[in-house]
Design a protein around this motif. Structure first.
Motif, PDB file in Angstrom:
ATOM      1  N   MET A  33     -13.236  -1.815   3.767  1.00 17.99           N
ATOM      2  CA  MET A  33     -13.273  -0.811   2.449  1.00 17.99           C
ATOM      3  C   MET A  33     -12.186  -1.719   1.347  1.00 17.99           C
ATOM      4  SD  MET A  33     -11.068   2.824   2.499  1.00 17.99           S
ATOM      5  CE  MET A  33     -12.206   3.655   3.714  1.00 17.99           C
ATOM      6  N   THR A  34     -12.528  -1.373   0.142  1.00 21.39           N
ATOM      7  CA  THR A  34     -12.183  -1.781  -1.113  1.00 21.39           C
ATOM      8  C   THR A  34     -11.422  -0.565  -1.860  1.00 21.39           C
ATOM      9  OG1 THR A  34     -13.514  -3.724  -0.959  1.00 21.39           O
ATOM     10  CG2 THR A  34     -12.441  -3.040  -3.188  1.00 21.39           C
ATOM     11  N   LEU A  35     -10.250  -0.674  -2.692  1.00 17.34           N
ATOM     12  CA  LEU A  35     -10.038   0.335  -3.157  1.00 17.34           C
ATOM     13  C   LEU A  35      -8.775  -0.274  -4.264  1.00 17.34           C
ATOM     14  CD1 LEU A  35     -10.054   3.460  -3.724  1.00 17.34           C
ATOM     15  CD2 LEU A  35      -7.749   3.473  -2.261  1.00 17.34           C
ATOM     16  N   LYS A  36      -9.256  -0.586  -5.440  1.00 16.80           N
ATOM     17  CA  LYS A  36      -8.449  -0.944  -6.243  1.00 16.80           C
ATOM     18  C   LYS A  36      -7.945   0.133  -6.974  1.00 16.80           C
ATOM     19  CE  LYS A  36      -9.751  -5.734  -7.259  1.00 16.80           C
ATOM     20  NZ  LYS A  36      -9.864  -6.896  -8.166  1.00 16.80           N
ATOM     21  N   SER A  37      -6.968   0.144  -7.966  1.00 17.74           N
ATOM     22  CA  SER A  37      -6.051   1.299  -8.119  1.00 17.74           C
ATOM     23  C   SER A  37      -6.906   2.054  -9.262  1.00 17.74           C
ATOM     24  CB  SER A  37      -4.685   1.142  -8.750  1.00 17.74           C
ATOM     25  OG  SER A  37      -5.025   0.100  -9.918  1.00 17.74           O
ATOM     26  N   ASN A  38      -7.389   1.476 -10.299  1.00 17.00           N
ATOM     27  CA  ASN A  38      -8.070   2.345 -11.430  1.00 17.00           C
ATOM     28  C   ASN A  38      -7.273   3.237 -12.074  1.00 17.00           C
ATOM     29  OD1 ASN A  38     -10.770   1.031 -11.222  1.00 17.00           O
ATOM     30  ND2 ASN A  38     -11.193   2.153  -9.167  1.00 17.00           N
ATOM     31  N   SER A  39      -5.859   2.916 -12.080  1.00 18.05           N
ATOM     32  CA  SER A  39      -5.010   3.670 -12.789  1.00 18.05           C
ATOM     33  C   SER A  39      -4.152   2.946 -13.717  1.00 18.05           C
ATOM     34  CB  SER A  39      -4.253   4.157 -11.417  1.00 18.05           C
ATOM     35  OG  SER A  39      -3.179   5.289 -11.946  1.00 18.05           O
ATOM     36  N   THR A  40      -2.898   3.515 -13.945  1.00 23.93           N
ATOM     37  CA  THR A  40      -1.819   2.908 -14.822  1.00 23.93           C
ATOM     38  C   THR A  40      -1.089   1.975 -13.930  1.00 23.93           C
ATOM     39  OG1 THR A  40      -0.461   4.561 -14.421  1.00 23.93           O
ATOM     40  CG2 THR A  40      -1.820   4.902 -16.360  1.00 23.93           C
ATOM     41  N   TRP A  41      -1.231   1.900 -12.550  1.00 27.82           N
ATOM     42  CA  TRP A  41      -0.530   0.951 -11.756  1.00 27.82           C
ATOM     43  C   TRP A  41      -1.411  -0.002 -10.958  1.00 27.82           C
ATOM     44  CZ3 TRP A  41      -1.677   2.298  -6.554  1.00 27.82           C
ATOM     45  CH2 TRP A  41      -1.978   3.418  -6.453  1.00 27.82           C
ATOM     46  N   ARG A  42      -1.052  -0.937 -10.461  1.00 31.41           N
ATOM     47  CA  ARG A  42      -1.632  -1.958  -9.699  1.00 31.41           C
ATOM     48  C   ARG A  42      -1.640  -1.853  -8.245  1.00 31.41           C
ATOM     49  NH1 ARG A  42      -4.087  -5.635 -12.805  1.00 31.41           N
ATOM     50  NH2 ARG A  42      -4.032  -7.350 -11.495  1.00 31.41           N
ATOM     51  N   LEU A  43      -2.580  -1.719  -7.561  1.00 28.28           N
ATOM     52  CA  LEU A  43      -2.477  -1.690  -5.972  1.00 28.28           C
ATOM     53  C   LEU A  43      -2.389  -3.131  -5.399  1.00 28.28           C
ATOM     54  CD1 LEU A  43      -2.318   0.154  -3.381  1.00 28.28           C
ATOM     55  CD2 LEU A  43      -5.025  -0.120  -3.534  1.00 28.28           C
ATOM     56  N   GLY A  44      -1.219  -3.254  -4.627  1.00 32.11           N
ATOM     57  CA  GLY A  44      -1.253  -4.539  -4.082  1.00 32.11           C
ATOM     58  C   GLY A  44      -0.895  -4.464  -2.439  1.00 32.11           C
ATOM     59  N   THR A  45      -0.784  -5.624  -1.888  1.00 28.38           N
ATOM     60  CA  THR A  45      -0.589  -5.787  -0.513  1.00 28.38           C
ATOM     61  C   THR A  45      -0.186  -6.888  -0.277  1.00 28.38           C
ATOM     62  OG1 THR A  45      -1.103  -5.171   1.860  1.00 28.38           O
ATOM     63  CG2 THR A  45      -2.688  -6.398   0.389  1.00 28.38           C
ATOM     64  N   THR A  46       0.403  -7.448   1.120  1.00 27.85           N
ATOM     65  CA  THR A  46       0.981  -8.719   1.227  1.00 27.85           C
ATOM     66  C   THR A  46       0.089  -9.647   1.542  1.00 27.85           C
ATOM     67  OG1 THR A  46       1.156  -8.488   3.840  1.00 27.85           O
ATOM     68  CG2 THR A  46       2.653  -7.393   2.491  1.00 27.85           C
ATOM     69  N   SER A  47       0.502 -11.069   1.532  1.00 33.04           N
ATOM     70  CA  SER A  47      -0.434 -12.190   1.632  1.00 33.04           C
ATOM     71  C   SER A  47      -0.216 -12.569   3.270  1.00 33.04           C
ATOM     72  CB  SER A  47       0.503 -13.280   1.250  1.00 33.04           C
ATOM     73  OG  SER A  47       1.611 -13.560   1.857  1.00 33.04           O
ATOM     74  N   TYR A  48      -0.327 -11.474   4.182  1.00 32.76           N
ATOM     75  CA  TYR A  48      -0.450 -11.613   5.564  1.00 32.76           C
ATOM     76  C   TYR A  48      -1.212 -10.503   6.058  1.00 32.76           C
ATOM     77  CZ  TYR A  48       2.969 -15.408   5.069  1.00 32.76           C
ATOM     78  OH  TYR A  48       3.706 -16.361   4.625  1.00 32.76           O
ATOM     79  N   ILE A  49      -2.354 -10.103   5.842  1.00 27.36           N
ATOM     80  CA  ILE A  49      -3.235  -8.964   6.394  1.00 27.36           C
ATOM     81  C   ILE A  49      -3.996  -9.700   7.071  1.00 27.36           C
ATOM     82  CG2 ILE A  49      -5.120  -7.505   5.756  1.00 27.36           C
ATOM     83  CD1 ILE A  49      -2.165  -6.630   4.767  1.00 27.36           C
ATOM     84  N   ILE A  50      -4.680 -10.865   7.192  1.00 23.70           N
ATOM     85  CA  ILE A  50      -5.320 -11.514   8.219  1.00 23.70           C
ATOM     86  C   ILE A  50      -4.702 -12.356   8.882  1.00 23.70           C
ATOM     87  CG2 ILE A  50      -7.685 -10.963   7.339  1.00 23.70           C
ATOM     88  CD1 ILE A  50      -7.975 -13.534   6.318  1.00 23.70           C
ATOM     89  N   PRO A  51      -4.651 -12.934  10.124  1.00 21.65           N
ATOM     90  CA  PRO A  51      -3.963 -13.989  10.814  1.00 21.65           C
ATOM     91  C   PRO A  51      -4.258 -15.196  10.321  1.00 21.65           C
ATOM     92  CG  PRO A  51      -5.640 -13.011  12.200  1.00 21.65           C
ATOM     93  CD  PRO A  51      -5.758 -12.298  10.770  1.00 21.65           C
ATOM     94  N   ASP A  52      -3.960 -15.713   9.183  1.00 19.12           N
ATOM     95  CA  ASP A  52      -3.855 -17.028   8.682  1.00 19.12           C
ATOM     96  C   ASP A  52      -3.072 -17.263   7.739  1.00 19.12           C
ATOM     97  OD1 ASP A  52      -5.359 -19.266   7.900  1.00 19.12           O
ATOM     98  OD2 ASP A  52      -7.390 -18.513   8.385  1.00 19.12           O
ATOM     99  N   HIS A  53      -3.228 -18.375   7.024  1.00 16.89           N
ATOM    100  CA  HIS A  53      -2.047 -18.779   5.988  1.00 16.89           C
ATOM    101  C   HIS A  53      -2.414 -18.017   4.769  1.00 16.89           C
ATOM    102  CE1 HIS A  53      -0.573 -21.847   8.622  1.00 16.89           C
ATOM    103  NE2 HIS A  53      -1.954 -22.353   8.671  1.00 16.89           N
ATOM    104  N   ILE A  54      -1.699 -18.274   3.655  1.00 18.46           N
ATOM    105  CA  ILE A  54      -1.386 -17.355   2.371  1.00 18.46           C
ATOM    106  C   ILE A  54      -3.065 -17.437   1.831  1.00 18.46           C
ATOM    107  CG2 ILE A  54      -0.595 -17.496   0.393  1.00 18.46           C
ATOM    108  CD1 ILE A  54       2.019 -17.659   1.251  1.00 18.46           C
ATOM    109  N   LEU A  55      -3.443 -18.867   1.680  1.00 18.70           N
ATOM    110  CA  LEU A  55      -4.559 -18.968   0.721  1.00 18.70           C
ATOM    111  C   LEU A  55      -5.924 -18.054   1.557  1.00 18.70           C
ATOM    112  CD1 LEU A  55      -4.290 -22.479  -0.665  1.00 18.70           C
ATOM    113  CD2 LEU A  55      -4.765 -20.388  -1.821  1.00 18.70           C
ATOM    114  N   PRO A  56      -6.079 -18.305   2.660  1.00 19.38           N
ATOM    115  CA  PRO A  56      -7.153 -17.549   3.086  1.00 19.38           C
ATOM    116  C   PRO A  56      -7.042 -16.028   3.058  1.00 19.38           C
ATOM    117  CG  PRO A  56      -6.655 -19.104   4.704  1.00 19.38           C
ATOM    118  CD  PRO A  56      -5.606 -19.380   3.464  1.00 19.38           C
ATOM    119  N   ASN A  57      -5.824 -15.406   3.212  1.00 17.03           N
ATOM    120  CA  ASN A  57      -5.390 -13.959   2.755  1.00 17.03           C
ATOM    121  C   ASN A  57      -5.967 -13.773   1.512  1.00 17.03           C
ATOM    122  OD1 ASN A  57      -3.775 -12.246   4.990  1.00 17.03           O
ATOM    123  ND2 ASN A  57      -3.525 -14.405   5.432  1.00 17.03           N
ATOM    124  N   LEU A  58      -5.516 -14.529   0.475  1.00 14.04           N
ATOM    125  CA  LEU A  58      -5.656 -14.588  -1.201  1.00 14.04           C
ATOM    126  C   LEU A  58      -7.359 -14.427  -1.173  1.00 14.04           C
ATOM    127  CD1 LEU A  58      -3.343 -16.806  -2.647  1.00 14.04           C
ATOM    128  CD2 LEU A  58      -2.933 -14.369  -2.025  1.00 14.04           C
TER     129      LEU A  58
END
Length: 258
Positions: free
Chosen positions: A1-26
């Motif tokens: 599922m994808t859900l960008k904010s489409n609002s006045t604020w930016r939706l973010g999360t951390t660089s550790y969502i999948i079990p890998d290093h930072i770049l693959p997460n990005l």
């Protein structure tokens, strides 16, 4: 599922969502969120600090995808340390990482002021050491981009004088809930000074940094409405650490919007 904010604020999360290093997460997150919190740490032989070539890849990815970054400076540093050598180690580490990460042009830098003393007699000295450390860091970074986060102690110990110094706030709503704080009252008082929100839920066992599927839907809807009302720049970071919690959070936001 994808859900960008489409609002006045930016939706973010951390660089550790999948079990890998930072770049693959990005690469995984680039089309799913507006911002990624780069959580940087150094502990013994473990380190997430990128090298210069990786920073250039982060910079290129942001340019191509529209992704922005917040940078969470290392957790296990002591800017208020009584020992001056320990305090200087903290500020030198901060400055080294800031110098490395400047090319990604972060929209905010998250700072922890760790371990206020239990001895109230030393509290003014701890605050003064923290002030000194922040002043040194602010020579490297625009003060308004430094976002001081509330931790597991009373945020009144830091936020009033932090704002007087010209810094911004990182409001961690999960930490406030753990302490039993009144969220509406905190948002009403501080939101105008907040640049970054850390949003996560408490599960049935009281554990934080869990997905928003564990948050009351009415509370989540009210929080989202509060974020919508803010006109100054705001990043709302889902501070969670797994794909399960991430996807559950996106679904919860979508349902709360209905």
């Amino acid at each position: 599922m994808t859900l960008k904010s489409n609002s006045t604020w930016r939706l973010g999360t951390t660089s550790y969502i999948i079990p890998d290093h930072i770049l693959p997460n990005l690469y995984y997150l680039q089309d799913k969120v507006d911002d990624v919190e780069l959580i940087l740490f150094e502990s013994g032989e473990q380190s997430s600090i990128p090298d210069a070539s990786q920073v250039r890849l982060m910079q290129s990815l942001a340019k191509d995808s529209g992704l922005s970054y917040t940078v969470h400076l290392p957790l296990d540093l002591y800017p208020g340390a009584r020992d001056e050598a320990l305090r200087r180690t903290c500020t030198e580490t901060w400055k080294r990482i800031v110098g490395l990460m400047q090319p990604v042009d972060p929209v905010g830098w998250v700072v922890h002021l760790n371990d206020p003393p239990r001895d109230e007699d030393f509290l003014p000295a701890w605050q003064e050491q923290c002030r000194k450390s922040l002043e040194e860091l602010s020579r490297e970074v625009e003060p308004g981009l430094l976002c001081i986060e509330n931790l597991d102690y009373d945020h009144e110990l830091i936020w009033p004088w932090v704002l007087e110094m010209g810094f911004s706030l990182c409001m961690d709503l999960g930490h406030l809930q753990v302490r039993g704080e009144d969220l509406p009252a905190c948002l009403d008082r501080w939101l105008d000074h907040v640049r970054i929100i850390h949003l996560h839920a408490l599960n049935s066992e009281g554990r934080d940094h869990t997905g928003l599927q564990h948050m009351d839907r009415d509370l989540l809807a009210w929080l989202l409405s509060s974020f919508d009302s803010k006109t100054r720049p705001l990043v709302v970071t889902l501070e969670i650490f797994s794909s399960k919690h991430f996807q559950g959070s996106l679904k919860a936001i979508q349902e709360a919007r209905q």
